[in-house]
Enzyme design. Structure first.
Site, mmCIF file in Angstrom:
data_model
loop_
_atom_site.group_PDB
_atom_site.id
_atom_site.type_symbol
_atom_site.label_atom_id
_atom_site.label_comp_id
_atom_site.label_asym_id
_atom_site.label_seq_id
_atom_site.Cartn_x
_atom_site.Cartn_y
_atom_site.Cartn_z
ATOM 1 N N ASP A 70 0.847 -1.197 0.000
ATOM 2 C CA ASP A 70 0.000 0.000 0.000
ATOM 3 C C ASP A 70 0.879 1.242 0.000
ATOM 4 O O ASP A 70 1.797 1.342 0.825
ATOM 5 C CB ASP A 70 -0.872 0.027 1.265
ATOM 6 C CG ASP A 70 -2.047 -0.926 1.176
ATOM 7 O OD1 ASP A 70 -2.162 -1.639 0.168
ATOM 8 O OD2 ASP A 70 -2.854 -0.961 2.126
ATOM 9 N N LYS A 123 -8.173 0.479 -5.052
ATOM 10 C CA LYS A 123 -9.342 -0.119 -4.393
ATOM 11 C C LYS A 123 -10.624 0.575 -4.820
ATOM 12 O O LYS A 123 -10.679 1.801 -4.928
ATOM 13 C CB LYS A 123 -9.202 0.008 -2.870
ATOM 14 C CG LYS A 123 -8.179 -0.922 -2.238
ATOM 15 C CD LYS A 123 -8.270 -0.816 -0.722
ATOM 16 C CE LYS A 123 -7.049 -1.367 -0.012
ATOM 17 N NZ LYS A 123 -6.991 -2.824 0.018
ATOM 18 N N GLY A 166 -5.037 -2.875 8.767
ATOM 19 C CA GLY A 166 -4.755 -1.708 9.588
ATOM 20 C C GLY A 166 -4.585 -2.000 11.060
ATOM 21 O O GLY A 166 -4.579 -1.093 11.880
ATOM 22 N N GLY A 196 -2.894 -7.388 8.239
ATOM 23 C CA GLY A 196 -2.217 -7.549 9.513
ATOM 24 C C GLY A 196 -0.759 -7.937 9.421
ATOM 25 O O GLY A 196 -0.097 -8.114 10.436
ATOM 26 N N SER A 240 -0.577 -1.203 5.990
ATOM 27 C CA SER A 240 -0.007 -0.193 6.871
ATOM 28 C C SER A 240 1.341 -0.621 7.418
ATOM 29 O O SER A 240 2.107 0.210 7.903
ATOM 30 C CB SER A 240 -0.981 0.042 8.027
ATOM 31 O OG SER A 240 -2.308 0.006 7.553
#
EC number: 4.3.3.6
Lengths: 317, 255
Positions: A48, A105, A177, A238, A260
């Protein structure tokens, strides 16, 4: 939009007359071409990014693709509100900055966002539960698009429903996230465990099983015969460390999405490089030990036992 | 029996391993320089060439790969592998990427554009069918594919294909902004052979047609016959990597 001029929606595994009469006309957007790119991404890490600079860092680290976003999932979590498709201008800037594939997305069920992303020329669309769903009952009919789609799943039934809708790639949802791998492990184990049980099932029992998991019988049977999902399967949601990424690979995934986990950590370039190496050398603990050393601060994780944490994975079935 | 190595850094190496299995050949995954010693030939699969170059760099694979190619052992690059083998590549990321080289040609990294321009087509391959039988076309799957713009005199062209009309026009800048030109020919080269180097811009590993794999193995046999008197075939120090128990199985081939 709808593609081959025949006026018929391309159905999975059936390109109609083309099979009987090989034509010399090039065919684009066939299912094989859509899955083909996912196959080229296997063994890779999709990261990302929110700026062209981050996209360059990801490319330099060896990412096999980037996901162009306005906010990473951790920020979507902390800031709240409705999360939507990114600004097409930002996606274009990121596309210009790198030569690797660029994904973006769209909200679940928001086929107009997907049309816009196709017009921008992204290489893959992620119909993602991380964005606020636009339709709580229906997903996008992905057969109507020339651009390929990746969709999230928590179990085998959900994965095969998405494939039937036209997804050419599947990722397990995890809990985006959070920096917490527990949900990703749960979902990967669920899919892999279901497939293992299916393999050992009597053929006569598959009809009832398909009904129970609410998945199309033919895809369930194909999965049984292959012993795996019929499309490329990545893990997501995750992953924060090289060990997390290698865990996903050892559990049987074809590659890893990292959201993230990279740009919310202390040293993104270094962590990105380490995760890329961990995915290639996932079964070599010596190399994993080397690349895991001295990466600095990992992203702050969220404890998922807290009932106040919103579960993105439960936003769609 | 010859052992075929498949460079397993990233990309479609599983598909190549499956294609080798289908024709009864043993393939081994190569991730480290020392593993190259145990293989007689090498396939560099499709994938993201920048990613593969980065990973090869991290583990210092480039010198070993150059030595392998330079030593005359058969090497086949598909898509990203073609870029790896080319002496010169254009259209790369900012800062360029390291190449193995050995194949005397110029490759455009992303000639056919992005995923929306990816396509599949029937390619005319008389030289392949002459050698391996079958009809004189093969299914070519092009995924964000490169293409070969120019080849040297020793390079044999095995296939070319028409330049799609909807492809965005490409300006090729040679070197440091010296000259720029627009690719204007209506056909472009997509498969070549130079000695023991085979390169294809498309992905035979994604189709059920195993003629390209057999063609590559025959190159190996030819070179082995020559080297046979000089060298006893090494009983190889390849490590028998024990596969993780949940190793994913093969994907289906999409027709």
């Amino acid at each position: 939009m709808a593609s081959d001029g025949s006026g018929v929606v391309t159905v999975y595994g059936n390109n109609g007359a083309a099979l009987l009469e090989p034509s010399k006309q090039p065919k684009s957007a066939t299912f094989s071409v859509k899955v083909g790119l996912a196959q080229m991404l296997r063994g890779g890490v999709i990261m990302d990014v929110v700026t062209p600079e981050q996209a360059r860092i990801a490319e330099e680290a060896g990412a096999c693709a980037v996901m162009a976003l306005e906010r990473v999932p951790a920020d979507i979590r902390s800031q709240g509100g409705v999360a939507r498709m990114s600004d097409p201008g930002l996606i274009r800037d990121i596309k210009r900055a790198v030569t690797i594939p660029v994904m973006a997305k769209a909200r679940i069920g928001h086929f107009v966002e997907a049309q816009i992303l196709e017009a921008v020329g992204v290489d893959y669309v992620d119909e993602s539960e991380v964005l606020t769903p636009a339709d709580d009952a229906h997903h996008i009919n992905k057969h109507n698009f020339r651009v390929p789609f990746v969709c999230g799943c928590r179990d085998l039934g959900e994965a095969l429903r998405r494939v039937r809708e036209g997804a050419a790639m599947i990722r397990t949802k995890g809990e985006a996230g959070t920096g917490n791998i527990v949900e990703a492990v749960r979902h990967v184990r669920s899919v892999m465990g279901d497939v293992r049980a299916l393999r050992n099932m009597d053929d006569d029992e598959v009809f009832a099983y398909a009904k129970r998991i609410a998945a199309p019988y033919d895809l369930v049977m194909q999965t049984k015969q292959l012993g795996r999902l019929p499309v490329v399967q990545f893990a997501a949601g995750g992953v924060a460390t090289p060990a997390d990424a290698a865990l996903m690979m050892q559990l049987g995934c074809d590659g890893v999405f990292v959201g993230s986990g990279i740009f919310k950590s202390g040293d993104p370039a270094r962590r990105a490089r380490a995760i890329v190496q961990a995915v290639t050398h996932y079964s070599d603990p010596t190399i994993l030990a080397d690349v895991s050393a001295g990466l600095g601060e990992a992203m702050v994780g969220i404890n998922l036992n807290d009932p106040k944490v919103e579960r993105y994975a439960a936003r769609s079935e | 029996m010859a052992v075929v190595g498949v460079l397993a850094l990233q990309g479609s190496y599983n598909e190549h391993m499956a294609a080798l299995r289908r024709i009864g050949v043993r393939g081994v995954e190569v991730r480290k320089p020392e593993q190259l010693l145990g293989v007689d030939s090498l396939i560099i699969p499709g994938g993201e060439s920048t990613t593969m170059a980065k990973l090869a760099n991290y583990h210092n694979l480039f010198p070993a790969l150059r030595e392998f190619v330079g030593g005359g052992k058969p090497v086949w690059g598909t898509c990203a592998g073609l870029i790896f083998l080319a002496n010169k590549a254009v259209g790369q990321k900012t800062g360029g990427q390291e190449l193995v080289g050995g194949l005397d040609c110029t490759v455009h990294r992303n000639f056919f554009g992005s995923q929306l321009q990816s396509f599949e087509t029937e390619l005319s391959v008389p030289k392949l069918s002459e050698k391996e039988g079958g009809n004189n076309t093969c299914r070519g799957v092009f995924i964000r594919a490169p293409a070969i713009l120019e080849v040297g005199p020793d390079v044999e062209i095995l296939a070319d294909c028409p330049v799609p009309a909807d492809r965005p026009s490409i300006t090729i800048s040679f070197g440091e902004g010296t000259e720029e030109e627009v690719y204007s020919k209506d056909r472009v080269i997509v498969a070549v052979r130079q000695g023991n180097i085979l390169a294809t811009a498309f992905h035979p590993e994604l189709t059920s047609d195993s003629r390209w794999h057999r063609f590559f193995l025959d190159m190996d046999k030819e070179s082995q016959a020559k080297a046979f008197s000089a060298l006893s075939i090494s009983s190889s120090s390849r490590d028998t990597e024990n596969l993780p128990k949940n190793k994913p199985l093969d994907l289906p081939i999409f027709e």
